[in-house]
Design an enzyme around this catalytic site. Sequence first.
Site, PDB file in Angstrom:
ATOM      1  N   GLU A  49      32.150  26.187  38.576  1.00 15.02           N
ATOM      2  CA  GLU A  49      33.204  27.036  38.000  1.00 15.02           C
ATOM      3  C   GLU A  49      34.386  26.945  38.964  1.00 15.02           C
ATOM      4  O   GLU A  49      34.293  27.398  40.108  1.00 15.02           O
ATOM      5  CB  GLU A  49      32.726  28.483  37.892  1.00 15.02           C
ATOM      6  CG  GLU A  49      33.785  29.409  37.325  1.00 15.02           C
ATOM      7  CD  GLU A  49      33.401  30.878  37.339  1.00 15.02           C
ATOM      8  OE1 GLU A  49      32.738  31.320  38.268  1.00 15.02           O
ATOM      9  OE2 GLU A  49      33.793  31.578  36.382  1.00 15.02           O
TER      10      GLU A  49
ATOM     11  N   PHE B 299      37.455  40.786  41.382  1.00 18.55           N
ATOM     12  CA  PHE B 299      38.896  40.921  41.640  1.00 18.55           C
ATOM     13  C   PHE B 299      39.748  40.607  40.421  1.00 18.55           C
ATOM     14  O   PHE B 299      40.898  41.018  40.347  1.00 18.55           O
ATOM     15  CB  PHE B 299      39.314  39.981  42.797  1.00 18.55           C
ATOM     16  CG  PHE B 299      39.487  38.536  42.384  1.00 18.55           C
ATOM     17  CD1 PHE B 299      40.688  38.100  41.816  1.00 18.55           C
ATOM     18  CD2 PHE B 299      38.455  37.616  42.510  1.00 18.55           C
ATOM     19  CE1 PHE B 299      40.851  36.778  41.401  1.00 18.55           C
ATOM     20  CE2 PHE B 299      38.609  36.294  42.106  1.00 18.55           C
ATOM     21  CZ  PHE B 299      39.810  35.879  41.548  1.00 18.55           C
TER      22      PHE B 299
ATOM     23  N   LYS C   4      32.365  50.569  43.008  1.00 24.47           N
ATOM     24  CA  LYS C   4      32.709  49.750  44.191  1.00 24.47           C
ATOM     25  C   LYS C   4      33.566  48.600  43.671  1.00 24.47           C
ATOM     26  O   LYS C   4      33.061  47.578  43.223  1.00 24.47           O
ATOM     27  CB  LYS C   4      31.415  49.234  44.822  1.00 24.47           C
ATOM     28  CG  LYS C   4      31.482  48.935  46.305  1.00 24.47           C
ATOM     29  CD  LYS C   4      32.493  47.901  46.724  1.00 24.47           C
ATOM     30  CE  LYS C   4      32.085  46.472  46.481  1.00 24.47           C
ATOM     31  NZ  LYS C   4      33.195  45.521  46.753  1.00 24.47           N
TER      32      LYS C   4
ATOM     33  N   SER D  35      30.539  36.781  40.406  1.00 20.06           N
ATOM     34  CA  SER D  35      30.077  35.390  40.342  1.00 20.06           C
ATOM     35  C   SER D  35      28.560  35.341  40.107  1.00 20.06           C
ATOM     36  O   SER D  35      27.838  36.300  40.404  1.00 20.06           O
ATOM     37  CB  SER D  35      30.439  34.684  41.643  1.00 20.06           C
ATOM     38  OG  SER D  35      29.851  35.370  42.722  1.00 20.06           O
TER      39      SER D  35
ATOM     40  N   GLU E  55      37.133  44.352  46.973  1.00 15.33           N
ATOM     41  CA  GLU E  55      37.913  44.691  48.171  1.00 15.33           C
ATOM     42  C   GLU E  55      39.242  43.947  48.197  1.00 15.33           C
ATOM     43  O   GLU E  55      40.112  44.250  49.009  1.00 15.33           O
ATOM     44  CB  GLU E  55      37.098  44.428  49.448  1.00 15.33           C
ATOM     45  CG  GLU E  55      36.643  42.992  49.662  1.00 15.33           C
ATOM     46  CD  GLU E  55      35.328  42.638  48.953  1.00 15.33           C
ATOM     47  OE1 GLU E  55      35.119  43.093  47.798  1.00 15.33           O
ATOM     48  OE2 GLU E  55      34.530  41.881  49.533  1.00 15.33           O
ATOM     49  N   ARG E  56      39.413  42.955  47.285  1.00 15.50           N
ATOM     50  CA  ARG E  56      40.688  42.222  47.274  1.00 15.50           C
ATOM     51  C   ARG E  56      41.737  42.938  46.426  1.00 15.50           C
ATOM     52  O   ARG E  56      42.924  42.756  46.607  1.00 15.50           O
ATOM     53  CB  ARG E  56      40.474  40.813  46.708  1.00 15.50           C
ATOM     54  CG  ARG E  56      39.601  39.988  47.632  1.00 15.50           C
ATOM     55  CD  ARG E  56      39.330  38.645  47.014  1.00 15.50           C
ATOM     56  NE  ARG E  56      38.002  38.192  47.349  1.00 15.50           N
ATOM     57  CZ  ARG E  56      37.297  37.344  46.623  1.00 15.50           C
ATOM     58  NH1 ARG E  56      37.789  36.864  45.499  1.00 15.50           N
ATOM     59  NH2 ARG E  56      36.118  36.970  46.999  1.00 15.50           N
TER      60      ARG E  56
ATOM     61  N   CYS F 262      36.980  34.910  33.422  1.00 10.98           N
ATOM     62  CA  CYS F 262      35.617  34.437  33.124  1.00 10.98           C
ATOM     63  C   CYS F 262      35.554  33.877  31.711  1.00 10.98           C
ATOM     64  O   CYS F 262      34.598  33.211  31.342  1.00 10.98           O
ATOM     65  CB  CYS F 262      34.622  35.563  33.273  1.00 10.98           C
ATOM     66  SG  CYS F 262      34.835  36.830  32.037  1.00 10.98           S
TER      67      CYS F 262
END
Length: 499
Positions: free
Chosen positions: A384, A149, A173, A226, A176-177, A281
Amino acid sequence: MQELTHYINGEMVKGTSGRFTDVYNPATGEVQAKVPLATIEELNKAIEDAAVAQVAWANTNPQRRARVMMKFGALINEHMEELAELVSKEHGKTIPDAKGDVQRGLEVVEVCMGAPSLLKGEYMDNGGPGIDLYAMRQALGVVAGITPFNFPAMIPLWKMAPAIACGNAMILKPSERCPSTSLRLAELLTEAGLPKGVLQVINGDKEVVDGILDNETIQAVGFVGSTPIAQYIYGRAATNGKRAQCFGGAKNHMIIMPDADLDKAADALIGAGYGAAGERCMAISVAVPVGQETADKLIEKLVPRIEKLKVGPYTAGDDVDFGPVITAASKNRINSLITSGVEQGANLVIDGRDFSLQGYENGFFCGPSLFDNVTPDMEIYKEEIFGPVLSTVRTDSYEEALDLIMTNNYGNGTAIYTADGDTARDFAHRVNVGMVGINFPIPVPLSYFSFGGWKKSAFGDLNQYGPDAFKFYTKTKTVTARWFSGIKDGAALNFKAMD
Ligand code: NAD
C-alpha cells in the site's frame, strides 16, 4: 510552540509524562506543536472516571442522548470552517477536502440523532403459555477508539458518535500526527450537553494503546489504521476478552472495460488516485484496463489530466488539487517505492519524485506519479503506497482483471467502469471486496449503511457506522418472562419446548 493537551473530564488537561511528540505542518516541514504522550497512570485514571460517568449516561434515556447528538451536529456545522482549518493545518489536505472529511463524519452524527429507533429491541408476545420474550440492547460500558492520521475528523466521529449514542463512554486515542481536531470535537460535544467524562481524548503512542488493550474496564476496541497494527490490536484485544473491530490498509483496483466511457473513467481515476495525495484507504491505486487498446487510450487520457494537477499548501486556495503527504518519512518511503518500481521494470510514465515547490522546499510534497505495465510481483503492486501514485496493470480479459482483485490480499474497496449492466452485476456479485463501486470510484457507503472491507482490510465482525455500529456498541440481553394466571402448577424437569 503550542503545547497540546488531553481532554479529560470536560477539560483540556496538560500531560504530566514529560514525553511529547512533534506535530508538523506538512506543507512547510516545520514543527508547529507538540502533543503529550500519556502515561499508563494518566490513562487508567481517565478510564476510571469514564466508568463512573458511563453509568449515569447509560441511564439517560435514548431521546436525551440523541438530543446531545442533534446539538453536536448543529455545532459541527457552525464550526465547519474552523474544523476544516484544524484538519488541513496538521494533515495538509486542501480546505474543500477537509470540509468533506468533517461532513462525512457529521453524517454519522446525523444517523446517531435517530439512535432511539436503532436501539429498540425485540419482543415476542405469548411465546409459550403466559410467556413473553424480549431482547434489549444495552451499552457495553467504557469502549476505546484508536484512529489514524488520514481523516482527523471523520474517523474519530465514526467512533465517538455511535459509541456515545448507545450509552457508552469512550476513550479516544487519535493519531499523534493530527490530534487537534479530536480535542476540539470533544469540546464541542461538552458544549452540546455531553456529561463530563463520557468522552476522554487521551493522546499517546504504542504505550497508551497497549494500556488500553490490557485495561480490564475497556469492553471493546474500534481501531482504524494500517494492516499490521490492525492485526496486532485485534489479536491482543481478543486475547484479553474484548470485542474488537480493526480496519486496516488497502489496495483498491478499478477495472476499466473496453465499453466504458474513458473520459469519465480517467476523471474518476484522477480524483480517486490523487485526491488527498492518495492518503485515503479508499483511494484507487491500481487501474486495471481490459484490453491493450483500452489501456493505451486510458494512458493517453490520464497523462494530460495528471500534468494539469496543482500540488500545493492548503493556504494557496481552492485551485490546489492536493497537498503534501504527512511526514518526511512517508515522502521518502513513497519515493523509494517508485524507484523500486522502475528497477523492477514498470514503465514510469510520470515521475513525481523530484517535485519541489518554491517557498515550500522543506514541505513533504510528492508530485503525482503514473506507472504503466505494472505486474503483480512488483513491490509497487504488493505494498500500500499511500501516496499520489497510480499503477496500471494491463489485462486481456474481464476474468483476468477480476482474478487480480480476487487474489489480492486486501479487500477494502473496488470499482468497475463499464456500459454493460450484466458485467457490472457479475462483478458486484462475485468480487471478494467489502465496498464496490459501479461507475463510481470511491464507494464509501452513506452513513445509513455500514463501512468495512474484507480480507486483510478488516479484522473482526461487524462494520463501522450505520446499523452495524449499533450492534457493535451494544450487547443483547434476552428476557423470558412468565406470569402465572391460568397456568397449572408443577415442576418441569425436562428441557422442552415452551408450548
Ligand atoms: P497507523 O497504523 O500507523 O496508526 C493508526 C493508529 O495506531 C494511531 O493512533 C497510532 O498512534 C497507532 N499505532 C501506530 N503504531 C502502533 C503500534 N506499534 N502499536 C500500537 N498502536 C500503534 O496508521 P496511519 O499511518 O495513522 O493511517 C494510515 C493507514 O490507515 C493506512 O494503511 C490506511 O489504509 C489505513 N486506513 C484504513 C481505513 C479503513 O477504514 N479500513 C480508514 C482510514 C485509514
